[in-house]
Design an enzyme around this catalytic site. Structure first.
Site, PDB file in Angstrom:
ATOM      1  N   TYR A 128      -2.605 -23.274 100.270  1.00  0.00           N
ATOM      2  CA  TYR A 128      -3.865 -23.388 101.034  1.00  0.00           C
ATOM      3  C   TYR A 128      -4.888 -22.573 100.115  1.00  0.00           C
ATOM      4  CZ  TYR A 128      -1.025 -23.946 104.953  1.00  0.00           C
ATOM      5  OH  TYR A 128       0.080 -24.504 105.947  1.00  0.00           O
ATOM      6  N   GLN A 187     -14.817 -17.908 101.429  1.00  0.00           N
ATOM      7  CA  GLN A 187     -14.951 -17.037 102.507  1.00  0.00           C
ATOM      8  C   GLN A 187     -16.365 -16.491 102.913  1.00  0.00           C
ATOM      9  OE1 GLN A 187     -12.243 -15.725 104.143  1.00  0.00           O
ATOM     10  NE2 GLN A 187     -10.600 -16.452 102.404  1.00  0.00           N
ATOM     11  N   CYS A 198      -7.033 -15.555 109.145  1.00  0.00           N
ATOM     12  CA  CYS A 198      -8.180 -15.293 110.032  1.00  0.00           C
ATOM     13  C   CYS A 198      -7.953 -15.350 111.705  1.00  0.00           C
ATOM     14  CB  CYS A 198      -9.286 -16.230 109.747  1.00  0.00           C
ATOM     15  SG  CYS A 198      -8.917 -17.760 109.953  1.00  0.00           S
TER      16      CYS A 198
END
Ligand SMILES: C[S@@+](CC[C@H](N)C(=O)[O-])C[C@H]1O[C@@H](n2cnc3c(N)ncnc32)[C@H](O)[C@@H]1O
Length: 475
Positions: free
Chosen positions: A333, A304, A432
């Protein structure tokens, strides 16, 4: 549609909202006009650049009345860099608009009326929050508005190292300073630019797929001080020596650099990932910390980009998962195992799935350095790894909770189908990209699940992007 409007017409508009992609939204007798680079509350003179049946797009020519939410942008590249499109909007107002956009996106794309979307949690840092930036080398420098208006080109046109300019992927803005990055990253950027500019080896171009220099990627361990440089290039004769020379220059000038790696990408795909990696300095990875856990991250593994924001995000994912210590969790993921490890103390076991081999390797190392023994990681494309649901269940058991955190493109329809066959009690969806999130939850909610709540987290202040965490429960 307003029939008096034509492409090229000049009009005055009251900007009343902010649409997806940070475009101002105005109405002319009910007809929607998007005005990029304008703010809600502004009155602008604008020129129509595109006219469609349902909407038009207009370029602002002058601000006739300023918005009360306007703030002076800090960055000299504001308006030309494709990154911080909202830097001139007060931060609390940015957050309010992001929340509204998440609500509207879910309503329109998922068909869920009045979704339960909380107010956006802001980023702990408004500036200097990024721990990673990917700069492109280019043979086409984006000429700034000032250069064009004054007809004075300052510097070379055929070399640039920087970010893509707004709407022009082929041209690169030679960034002098980026306010999202640390001061030392900005200095390294300038040193690399000056060193590579006169080099005999040229930047790579997708026009004829020739050239050498592709990307300069910088990464920082915000909580460890680590600093990793990654050069991505093709692999011609003399190329490896060129990067090794530059690496020596950088380590002499910046003793704080902890790792330098060289990724060789010989393919035509213009991506900052190599098929082969050479470690030129230090251990070849970055260390950082989220919550109580230490992580080791390779150049080609996802991490991130807002470390402090990630801690908030992961805390939400863990809370939404509602773990008591007895659950089997699938983490789809899973990257370098960061979410798996973060939730693992509250789960019986966590099974992560990830396509990038280096990330799977990192996930194993990350378990070892944190003394975590209840996480397992499976390498492969989720489409294939989830294909045999009964086999998975025999091996790992039924998941009580599935956490998904896909890339911007969202989940593959086959993965959604298998997720539904796995039938967990809870699905925690981290995304996101609210648009693909909404598209995917429409599918999930059409079969036995409903969307309980969504918590947006602003991991990307001043940009048009927003992260969301959603909780879906089985009916
Ligand atoms: C947004 S990242 C999330 C990673 C991790 N959850 C984190 O927070 O750091 C998405 C991850 O999905 C992986 N990925 C992309 N496509 C995939 C696929 N088809 N199958 C499995 N993993 C995939 C990427 O390599 C990346 O690590």
């Amino acid at each position: 549609m307003d029939n008096t409007l034509k492409k090229g017409s000049e009009i005055e508009l009251e900007v009343e909202g902010l649409a997806f992609g940070a475009k101002g939204l105005a109405r002319l007798n009910g007809y929607i006009v998007f005005v990029p680079q304008s703010l809600p509350g502004q009155r602008v003179r604008a020129q129509i650049t595109k006219k469609k049946k349902a909407f038009a797009e207009a370029k602002p020519l002058a601000v006739l009345r300023q918005s009360e939410s306007y703030v002076e942008p800090r960055c000299q590249h504001f308006g030309e860099c494709g990154g911080c499109l909202l830097q001139n909007l007060r931060y609390d107002v940015q957050l309010a608009y992001k929340q509204r956009q998440v609500v509207e996106t879910i309503e329109h794309l998922a068909g869920i009326a009045r979704p339960n979307v909380a107010a956006v949690i802001g980023s702990p840092q408004e500036y200097f929050y990024r721990n990673k930036m990917e700069f492109s080398f280019s043979r086409q420098r984006w000429l700034t508005r000032a250069e064009i208006e004054s007809n004075q080109i300052s510097g070379e046109r055929d070399f640039a190292l920087g970010l893509h300019s707004t709407n022009h992927y082929d041209k690169t803005l030679a960034l002098e300073q980026c306010w999202l990055l640390s001061e030392r990253s900005n200095r390294v950027l300038q040193v690399v630019r000056e060193a590579v500019k006169p080099h005999a080896l040229l930047p790579y171009t997708t026009q004829d797929h020739t050239g050498f220099w592709r990307f300069l990627v910088m990464r920082e361990g915000k909580r460890t001080g680590d600093f990793m440089i990654n050069f991505v290039t093709t692999d011609p004769p003399g190329g490896r020596e060129a990067v090794a020379d530059l690496s020596r220059k950088l380590t002499a000038e910046f003793p704080e650099i902890t790792s330098i790696v060289h990724n060789l990408n010989r393919s035509k795909a213009q991506v900052a990932i190599g098929e082969e990696e050479l470690v030129l300095h230090g251990p070849g990875y970055l260390r950082d910390r989220i919550g109580e856990f230490d992580f080791q991250i390779s150049a080609n593994s996802f991490f991130q980009t807002n470390t402090e924001g990630a801690e908030i995000l992961y805390g939400l994912a863990r809370d939404f998962a509602g773990l008591t210590g007895n659950e089997t969790v699938y983490d789809l993921y899973s990257g370098a195992g960061t979410i798996s490890i973060f939730v693992s103390p509250l789960a019986k076991q966590v099974v992560g799935f990830e396509i990038v081999p280096q990330a799977i390797y990192d996930a194993g190392v990350n378990c070892r350095i944190n003394d975590i023994t209840n996480c397992h990681f499976i390498l492969g494309d989720l489409k294939d790894e989830l294909a045999q649901v009964p086999v998975l269940i025999r091996r790992w058991g039924n998941p009580d909770v599935v956490i998904v955190d896909p890339p911007r493109a969202g989940m593959h329809p086959k993965v959604i189908q298998k997720l539904l066959e796995l039938a967990p009690q809870r699905i925690v969806y981290v995304s996101c990209n609210p648009a693909t999130f909404a598209r995917d939850i429409k599918d999930i909610c059409s079969r036995q699940y409903h969307l309980e709540k969504v918590q947006p987290v602003d991991m990307f202040p001043h940009t048009a992007h927003c992260e969301v965490v959603g909780l879906l429960t089985r009916d």
